[in-house]
Design a protein around this motif. Sequence first.
Motif, short mmCIF file in Angstrom:
data_model
loop_
_atom_site.label_atom_id
_atom_site.label_comp_id
_atom_site.label_asym_id
_atom_site.label_seq_id
_atom_site.Cartn_x
_atom_site.Cartn_y
_atom_site.Cartn_z
N GLN A 9 0.84 -1.20 0.00
CA GLN A 9 0.00 0.00 0.00
C GLN A 9 0.87 1.26 0.00
OE1 GLN A 9 -2.80 -0.30 3.22
NE2 GLN A 9 -3.70 -2.17 2.42
N GLY A 10 2.19 1.06 -0.14
CA GLY A 10 3.11 2.18 -0.21
C GLY A 10 3.61 2.65 1.15
N ASP A 11 3.36 1.88 2.20
CA ASP A 11 3.78 2.26 3.55
C ASP A 11 5.28 2.01 3.72
OD1 ASP A 11 2.90 2.82 6.50
OD2 ASP A 11 4.17 1.02 6.59
N ALA A 12 6.04 3.07 3.95
CA ALA A 12 7.50 2.97 4.05
C ALA A 12 7.94 2.10 5.21
CB ALA A 12 8.12 4.36 4.17
N GLU A 13 7.26 2.18 6.34
CA GLU A 13 7.62 1.33 7.48
C GLU A 13 7.39 -0.14 7.15
OE1 GLU A 13 6.70 0.68 12.23
OE2 GLU A 13 5.67 2.29 11.17
N GLY A 14 6.30 -0.43 6.46
CA GLY A 14 6.05 -1.80 6.02
C GLY A 14 7.12 -2.28 5.06
N GLN A 15 7.54 -1.41 4.14
CA GLN A 15 8.59 -1.76 3.18
C GLN A 15 9.90 -2.05 3.90
OE1 GLN A 15 8.36 1.74 0.77
NE2 GLN A 15 6.55 1.01 -0.33
N TYR A 16 10.24 -1.19 4.84
CA TYR A 16 11.47 -1.36 5.61
C TYR A 16 11.44 -2.69 6.38
CZ TYR A 16 14.90 -0.64 9.32
OH TYR A 16 15.93 -0.80 10.19
N ASN A 17 10.33 -2.94 7.09
CA ASN A 17 10.24 -4.15 7.90
C ASN A 17 10.17 -5.41 7.04
OD1 ASN A 17 10.32 -3.42 10.79
ND2 ASN A 17 8.65 -2.08 10.18
N LEU A 18 9.54 -5.33 5.89
CA LEU A 18 9.53 -6.47 4.98
C LEU A 18 10.95 -6.74 4.47
CD1 LEU A 18 7.64 -8.57 3.85
CD2 LEU A 18 7.16 -7.01 1.96
N GLY A 19 11.70 -5.67 4.21
CA GLY A 19 13.11 -5.83 3.84
C GLY A 19 13.88 -6.57 4.92
#
Length: 105
Positions: free
Chosen positions: A25-35
């Motif tokens: 959904q474009g959530d940067a925190e989600g992207q970081y944590n998924l990384g």
Amino acid sequence: MYADERGIPQDSQEAVRSWQRAAEQGDAEGQYNLGLMYDKGQGVPQDFIRAYMWYHLAAEALSGDDAMVAIKLRDHVASRMTAAQIAKAQEMARRCQQSKFRECD
């Protein structure tokens, strides 16, 4: 380890599903944590290409110190990858962004 105070389950696989939904959904925190999850192989098989891609997307969406942390982690993952793997991760990130996070695999 996970942000359970915010409703994210302690179970690694459930955490991946939650971060995946947020990241797509474009959530940067989600992207970081998924990384992080792909980097460490928690809840998913370890995958440096996907870790790089999610860190890269997070770095572009974050600012200041948060962006620098994502860049540092992305670059650390890159040090364990081949040039072809990095190119693939960059292409995946580009496609993900262009599709507005509908094509992130």
